[in-house]
Enzyme design. Structure first.
Site, PDB file in Angstrom:
ATOM      1  N   GLU A 167       0.800  -1.237   0.000  1.00 42.08           N
ATOM      2  CA  GLU A 167       0.000   0.000   0.000  1.00 42.08           C
ATOM      3  C   GLU A 167       0.833   1.288   0.000  1.00 42.08           C
ATOM      4  OE1 GLU A 167      -2.772  -0.318   3.253  1.00 42.08           O
ATOM      5  OE2 GLU A 167      -3.714  -2.105   2.419  1.00 42.08           O
ATOM      6  N   GLU A 272      -5.765 -11.037  -1.603  1.00 37.99           N
ATOM      7  CA  GLU A 272      -6.632 -10.856  -0.424  1.00 37.99           C
ATOM      8  C   GLU A 272      -8.097 -10.847  -0.858  1.00 37.99           C
ATOM      9  OE1 GLU A 272      -5.382  -7.562   2.062  1.00 37.99           O
ATOM     10  OE2 GLU A 272      -3.261  -7.920   1.654  1.00 37.99           O
TER      11      GLU A 272
HETATM   12  C1  XIL Z   1      -6.359  -6.837   8.195  1.00 43.66           C
HETATM   13  C2  XIL Z   1      -6.647  -8.045   9.071  1.00 43.66           C
HETATM   14  O1  XIL Z   1      -7.488  -8.926   8.375  1.00 43.66           O
HETATM   15  C3  XIL Z   1      -7.315  -7.588  10.363  1.00 43.66           C
HETATM   16  O2  XIL Z   1      -7.442  -8.688  11.258  1.00 43.66           O
HETATM   17  C4  XIL Z   1      -6.501  -6.482  11.019  1.00 43.66           C
HETATM   18  O3  XIL Z   1      -7.183  -6.001  12.154  1.00 43.66           O
HETATM   19  C5  XIL Z   1      -6.243  -5.345  10.043  1.00 43.66           C
HETATM   20  O4  XIL Z   1      -5.610  -5.861   8.876  1.00 43.66           O
HETATM   21  N1  XIL Z   1      -4.965  -5.006   3.626  1.00 43.66           N
HETATM   22  C6  XIL Z   1      -3.946  -5.807   4.084  1.00 43.66           C
HETATM   23  C7  XIL Z   1      -4.187  -6.734   5.220  1.00 43.66           C
HETATM   24  O5  XIL Z   1      -2.868  -5.847   3.447  1.00 43.66           O
HETATM   25  O6  XIL Z   1      -3.039  -6.909   6.022  1.00 43.66           O
HETATM   26  C8  XIL Z   1      -5.340  -6.259   6.099  1.00 43.66           C
HETATM   27  O7  XIL Z   1      -5.599  -7.262   7.078  1.00 43.66           O
HETATM   28  C9  XIL Z   1      -6.558  -5.984   5.240  1.00 43.66           C
HETATM   29  C10 XIL Z   1      -6.256  -4.887   4.234  1.00 43.66           C
END
Ligand code: XIL
Length: 385
Positions: A167, A272
């Site tokens: 990001e 994701e």
């Molecule tokens: C999220 C997790 O799923 C949660 O449990 C945590 O509280 C916050 O992070 N982008 C990413 C991930 O790259 O690491 C994030 O994961 C979701 C958004």
């Protein structure tokens, strides 16, 4: 009936029986009428196409959630740690590392012969507090190099792919003014990739981000890939987070992501994937974890399915997953992995983000660890043109 005709009849009954057995087997391998676990695992259906992964939480890694662990190790051939390898957990204080959960995570992947992902080395969220107060670029450089080198070296030859930087871009394709950018300057991403490559020359090194379907943001990412390549810095792929919903992004927008990333010479990983079925509190889909909408907590219009998902929406979700996977399969030569952000709906981060306390249904397994219609439709995508 003559003896000859009788023999022909026996032979044809024999072959009909063989066909009956094998036809019914192949049918149950692909789609079953109710939402049973497929007699073959999800990842086996995608053999020769791309890897199928899941992000796993600490309960699963440590074996406290046995059902989840069972699903992960049978259905998937890749894992990503949902939180356990983030900086705030690995190095909460300067040079004080805690690898206790991370080691168990890697062990689980090795024992099950999985493609193990490390997530994420350099990210402005879930960073250790001390990193917010670094005053000089020399100090920042030293901390980031130490973190990357220590973590990547520890799992050299074990963790197969790293989300090296997560990001780093704004929506307009400019670089986010994170603590890393502010102290290390605009070439920090190149530098971090070089440190990672030095620590494990064989690991796949990924740049990962959300909202990649937006042309302006994607353009920034594509420029980065080209710059790293022309500098001779190793970059193995772009990770597209894919926190999507039922209607957005469109299939055309998703296809454009795949085509554009592939055009700069690296494969795409959907890192994701989850599909929210709930109303979005803002017009734009995205995944900036710092956003919150606390004023909407408890608002029933933002949480329409607290007691179960209506069939119509369940079907819509299954259709959306099938359409997306058909598109992925069409571009199988450009895609290396698809990872779901979680295993069961019950534990999805989307129950609490961007509004806390909602009931969302974004994954392939329901709150009772049972495969949903969407699970069948993902498999079904492999059997149709
Ligand atoms: C999220 C997790 O799923 C949660 O449990 C945590 O509280 C916050 O992070 N982008 C990413 C991930 O790259 O690491 C994030 O994961 C979701 C958004």
């Amino acid at each position: 009936m003559s003896k000859k005709n009788k023999n022909i009849a026996y032979v044809s009954v024999f072959f009909s029986l063989i066909c009956l057995i094998s036809c019914s087997n192949s049918a149950s391998d692909t789609v079953s009428s109710d939402n049973e676990i497929s007699s073959d695992s999800l990842h086996n259906h995608f053999k020769g196409l791309f890897r199928m992964g899941a992000a796993i939480n600490e309960q699963t890694i440590l074996g406290f959630d046995k059902q989840s662990k069972e699903i992960v190790t049978t259905e998937f051939n890749s894992i990503t740690p949902e939180n356990s390898l983030k900086w705030m957990y690995l190095q909460p204080e300067p040079n004080q590392f805690d690898f206790s959960v991370a080691d168990k995570y890697v062990q689980l992947g090795l024992q099950n012969n999985m493609y193990i992902v490390g997530h994420a080395l350099v990210w402005h969220s879930q960073l250790a507090d001390f990193m917010q107060n670094i005053q000089s670029s020399t100090e920042m450089n030293a901390h980031v190099q130490n973190h990357v080198n220590t973590v990547v070296s520890r799992y050299k030859g074990k963790i197969n792919a790293w989300d090296v930087v997560n990001e780093a871009f704004n929506e307009d394709g400019t670089l986010r003014t994170s603590v890393f950018y502010n102290q290390m300057g605009e070439d920090y991403i190149d530098q971090v990739f070089q440190w990672a490559a030095k620590a494990d020359p064989d690991a796949d090194l990924i740049y990962n981000d959300y909202n990649v379907y937006k042309p302006s943001k994607r353009a920034g990412i594509l420029r980065l890939v080209e710059k790293l390549k022309s500098n001779g810095t190793k970059i193995s792929g772009v990770g597209v987070q894919a926190h999507w919903d039922l209607n957005s992004p469109s299939l055309q927008e998703i296809e454009q992501i795949i085509l554009d990333i592939s055009s700069v010479g690296v494969p795409v990983s959907f890192t994701e994937l989850d599909i929210s079925v709930l109303p979005s509190p803002w017009e734009l889909v995205g995944a900036e974890v710092s956003q919150n909408f606390s004023e909407l907590e408890g608002d029933p219009t933002m949480n329409p399915y607290p007691n179960g998902l209506p069939d119509a929406i369940q079907n819509q979700l299954a259709k959306r997953y099938e359409d997306i996977f058909k598109l992925f399969i069409k571009h199988k030569d450009k895609i290396s992995r698809v990872t779901f952000w979680g295993v069961m709906d019950k534990h999805s981060w989307l129950n609490d983000w961007p509004i806390k306390g909602r009931t969302n249904y974004p994954l392939l397994f329901d709150r009772n660890y049972q495969p949903k219609k969407a699970y069948q439709s993902v498999i079904h995508a492999t059997t149709t043109d």
